[in-house]
Write a protein that holds these residues in place. Structure first.
Motif, PDB file in Angstrom:
ATOM      1  N   THR A  63      20.475  30.333 -13.390  1.00 31.19           N
ATOM      2  CA  THR A  63      19.246  30.998 -12.953  1.00 31.19           C
ATOM      3  C   THR A  63      18.417  31.460 -14.141  1.00 31.19           C
ATOM      4  O   THR A  63      17.188  31.258 -14.186  1.00 31.19           O
ATOM      5  N   GLN A  64      19.079  32.070 -15.127  1.00 30.20           N
ATOM      6  CA  GLN A  64      18.351  32.544 -16.300  1.00 30.20           C
ATOM      7  C   GLN A  64      17.775  31.385 -17.109  1.00 30.20           C
ATOM      8  O   GLN A  64      16.653  31.474 -17.630  1.00 30.20           O
ATOM      9  N   LEU A  65      18.543  30.298 -17.228  1.00 30.68           N
ATOM     10  CA  LEU A  65      18.032  29.136 -17.959  1.00 30.68           C
ATOM     11  C   LEU A  65      16.831  28.530 -17.230  1.00 30.68           C
ATOM     12  O   LEU A  65      15.868  28.077 -17.878  1.00 30.68           O
ATOM     13  N   GLU A  66      16.885  28.512 -15.918  1.00 32.23           N
ATOM     14  CA  GLU A  66      15.751  28.005 -15.144  1.00 32.23           C
ATOM     15  C   GLU A  66      14.517  28.877 -15.361  1.00 32.23           C
ATOM     16  O   GLU A  66      13.393  28.377 -15.552  1.00 32.23           O
ATOM     17  N   ARG A  67      14.723  30.195 -15.352  1.00 36.47           N
ATOM     18  CA  ARG A  67      13.600  31.099 -15.611  1.00 36.47           C
ATOM     19  C   ARG A  67      13.067  30.925 -17.029  1.00 36.47           C
ATOM     20  O   ARG A  67      11.851  30.964 -17.251  1.00 36.47           O
ATOM     21  N   LEU A  68      13.973  30.744 -17.973  1.00 32.88           N
ATOM     22  CA  LEU A  68      13.545  30.536 -19.356  1.00 32.88           C
ATOM     23  C   LEU A  68      12.735  29.255 -19.488  1.00 32.88           C
ATOM     24  O   LEU A  68      11.693  29.236 -20.159  1.00 32.88           O
ATOM     25  N   GLU A  69      13.199  28.189 -18.839  1.00 28.56           N
ATOM     26  CA  GLU A  69      12.449  26.935 -18.892  1.00 28.56           C
ATOM     27  C   GLU A  69      11.094  27.084 -18.205  1.00 28.56           C
ATOM     28  O   GLU A  69      10.091  26.518 -18.660  1.00 28.56           O
ATOM     29  N   ASP A  70      11.061  27.862 -17.121  1.00 26.88           N
ATOM     30  CA  ASP A  70       9.778  28.112 -16.463  1.00 26.88           C
ATOM     31  C   ASP A  70       8.829  28.852 -17.400  1.00 26.88           C
ATOM     32  O   ASP A  70       7.633  28.530 -17.474  1.00 26.88           O
ATOM     33  N   ALA A  71       9.375  29.878 -18.087  1.00 25.35           N
ATOM     34  CA  ALA A  71       8.527  30.625 -19.019  1.00 25.35           C
ATOM     35  C   ALA A  71       8.029  29.734 -20.159  1.00 25.35           C
ATOM     36  O   ALA A  71       6.857  29.792 -20.540  1.00 25.35           O
ATOM     37  N   LEU A  72       8.933  28.907 -20.705  1.00 28.33           N
ATOM     38  CA  LEU A  72       8.513  28.003 -21.780  1.00 28.33           C
ATOM     39  C   LEU A  72       7.490  26.987 -21.275  1.00 28.33           C
ATOM     40  O   LEU A  72       6.533  26.643 -21.983  1.00 28.33           O
ATOM     41  N   GLU A  73       7.705  26.514 -20.039  1.00 31.33           N
ATOM     42  CA  GLU A  73       6.747  25.566 -19.454  1.00 31.33           C
ATOM     43  C   GLU A  73       5.389  26.229 -19.269  1.00 31.33           C
ATOM     44  O   GLU A  73       4.342  25.606 -19.514  1.00 31.33           O
ATOM     45  N   ARG A  74       5.390  27.501 -18.844  1.00 36.45           N
ATOM     46  CA  ARG A  74       4.115  28.211 -18.716  1.00 36.45           C
ATOM     47  C   ARG A  74       3.427  28.342 -20.059  1.00 36.45           C
ATOM     48  O   ARG A  74       2.204  28.166 -20.166  1.00 36.45           O
ATOM     49  N   GLU A  75       4.218  28.644 -21.090  1.00 33.59           N
ATOM     50  CA  GLU A  75       3.631  28.769 -22.423  1.00 33.59           C
ATOM     51  C   GLU A  75       3.053  27.432 -22.888  1.00 33.59           C
ATOM     52  O   GLU A  75       1.943  27.371 -23.432  1.00 33.59           O
ATOM     53  N   ARG A  76       3.819  26.358 -22.683  1.00 35.31           N
ATOM     54  CA  ARG A  76       3.315  25.045 -23.101  1.00 35.31           C
ATOM     55  C   ARG A  76       2.081  24.650 -22.310  1.00 35.31           C
ATOM     56  O   ARG A  76       1.109  24.115 -22.865  1.00 35.31           O
ATOM     57  N   ARG A  77       2.118  24.940 -21.004  1.00 32.75           N
ATOM     58  CA  ARG A  77       0.986  24.570 -20.166  1.00 32.75           C
ATOM     59  C   ARG A  77      -0.245  25.396 -20.537  1.00 32.75           C
ATOM     60  O   ARG A  77      -1.370  24.875 -20.587  1.00 32.75           O
ATOM     61  N   PHE A  78      -0.025  26.687 -20.811  1.00 32.51           N
ATOM     62  CA  PHE A  78      -1.159  27.528 -21.198  1.00 32.51           C
ATOM     63  C   PHE A  78      -1.735  27.070 -22.523  1.00 32.51           C
ATOM     64  O   PHE A  78      -2.964  27.024 -22.700  1.00 32.51           O
ATOM     65  N   SER A  79      -0.870  26.728 -23.477  1.00 32.37           N
ATOM     66  CA  SER A  79      -1.361  26.235 -24.764  1.00 32.37           C
ATOM     67  C   SER A  79      -2.160  24.957 -24.592  1.00 32.37           C
ATOM     68  O   SER A  79      -3.222  24.766 -25.200  1.00 32.37           O
TER      69      SER A  79
END
Length: 465
Positions: free
Chosen positions: A232-248
């Motif tokens: 669950t935490q890894l999924e949330r971390l990947e979601d956060a990283l994906e948001r950062e990449r998408r925002f960039s």
């Protein structure tokens, strides 16, 4: 100081517990066995004395003394002769007995006790004597009926041999077994913690950006919740990283063109030979900066919505209050645009459990999107109500609308329905994300008048307080 590993801590704790349990049990068992052994040996002395007393009664004291001998002496073999004859140790030299008559005259004795004198007034019971370099445990039996005194003795070193044997029997297994037990405990702990090692290897070999959940074959029941929490935490971390990449990527994509356009206008203003041309270029640059500012606001709104999905907590939100605040915020733009806006149908209060910032972004972008696509003097209408167990929000305009075949694609980021206007393809994407946070559905329908678009958002009853 080096910290112990989990396996080391478990190993030493188990060994300490075993020592804390086995050592007192061993000492108690030794003392108990030693006491029982001493009582058994004393009982053997007493029983031997009583047996000898019975034999003397049947034989008679006169039969124990031959005329030519004043005393009958029972010979005892030495230890070497005893071992040669018996092929084993019988402890014969460590035991002996004496028989006295009523005048305290010795009538019968073994060789090893022949010189041990009798007390002047013997009393039945146990006593300790030191005789000819050895300690003796003596039991005295005074038989007043038959006027005889019988003494049976055993050397203390014989008893010490038994004590030493007890030490070996009880202590040696623990002295040898504890180190062996420590090795086996270490092996068992290491084997028992093998799932943790497999988990470490799975985490170390995990590819960056992978969304594949960690799976451990035959993992213990206690470890499975940890694996689930890690996934669950890894999924949330990947979601956060994906948001950062998408925002960039969004920022790089959306800010490049307006910045370049603004720079071109500024360069044109600086190079313009006439003040009017410079003023025109500056006005265009100012307009470009305004559009850039709005685009940045929308990008930040998307980022806030993504972050809200990860860490935000739902709370009671009054949609009527949120809508009023959004209308007040957009009032200057609505006035400048010449659009006729109406908050036509709404209840006095519509409270849901949700994210206030997300609902504000949803309403703001629906109204702005409609405002930007209606002609001068056009109409935009907002309505909010409860209907069939859901909260329904509708924004209706009389603009050109969206063809039916293209309505599914307008929620994609940076999708522009037309090349005109100042839309950036982010408004409906923000609306869709805000709706997803509330498990709401979005429908793009024809306006009731037949011209324009009606956007319908239905929030399910599960969001009601």
């Amino acid at each position: 100081m080096k910290r112990l590993s989990l396996s080391g801590r478990l190993r030493w704790m188990i060994i300490a517990v075993l020592i804390a349990v086995l050592l007192p049990i061993g000492l108690y068992s030794y003392n108990r066995t030693l006491k029982e052994t001493r009582e058994l040996l004393d009982g053997r002395l007493a029983q031997s004395a009583r047996t000898l007393d019975v034999l003397v009664q049947h034989a008679g004291l006169d039969a124990l003394r031959m005329p030519e001998q004043g005393l009958l002496v029972v010979p005892i073999l030495g230890r070497e002769a005893e071992e040669q004859l018996m092929h084993t140790r019988t402890y014969e030299t460590e035991v002996g007995y004496q028989v006295f008559d009523m005048h305290n005259r010795m009538r019968l004795t073994t060789t090893n006790l022949a010189k041990l004198p009798l007390q002047p007034a013997p009393v039945s019971g146990f006593e300790n004597h030191f005789f000819e370099g050895y300690g003796w445990r003596i039991f005295t039996l005074v038989d007043d009926v038959n006027n005889v005194v019988i003494r049976v003795g055993e050397r203390d070193d014989s008893r010490r041999d038994i004590t030493h044997a007890l030490w070996l029997d009880l202590g040696l297994p623990q002295l040898v077994g504890l180190p062996l037990l420590a090795v086996l405990v270490g092996w068992a702990v290491k084997r028992g913690l093998r799932p943790l090692e497999r988990l470490r290897q799975a985490l170390a070999s995990r590819a960056p950006g992978s969304r594949q959940p960690i799976q451990l074959d035959r993992s213990p029941q206690e470890l499975q919740p940890v694996v689930d929490a890690l996934n669950t935490q890894l999924e949330r971390l990947e979601d956060a990283l994906e948001r950062e990449r998408r925002f960039s990527a969004d920022v790089a994509h959306e800010l490049r063109t307006p910045l370049a356009s603004t720079m071109i206008h500024l360069d044109g203003a600086m190079a313009a030979p006439l003040p009017a041309d410079a003023q025109t270029a500056l006005t265009s640059a100012q307009s470009g900066l305004a559009r850039l500012a709005r685009r940045i606001e929308q990008l930040l709104a998307l980022a806030r919505l993504e972050a809200g999905a990860a860490v935000g907590q739902r709370s009671e939100v009054d949609l009527i209050v949120v809508a009023m605040n959004v209308i007040d915020e957009l009032a200057p733009l609505l006035g400048e645009s010449g659009v006729e806006f109406a908050f036509a149908e709404h209840d006095d209060s519509l409270v849901i459990y949700g994210y206030e910032a997300a609902m504000a972004a949803l309403l703001r972008n629906l109204i702005e999107n409609a405002m930007h696509h209606v002609p001068l003097g056009g109409q935009v209408q907002l309505s909010m109500r409860r209907s069939q167990g859901a909260t329904v929000i509708e924004v209706i305009d009389n603009g050109p609308g969206i063809p039916l075949e293209r309505r599914a694609s307008v929620f994609a980021r940076f999708h522009r329905e037309s090349s005109g206007g100042d839309g950036y393809g982010l408004g409906l994407s923000i609306v869709q994300r805000a709706a997803q946070l509330h498990n709401a559905t979005i429908e793009l329908l024809d306006a009731p008048s037949g011209r324009g678009l009606r956007v319908r958002v239905a929030i399910p009853g599960a969001s009601f307080p």
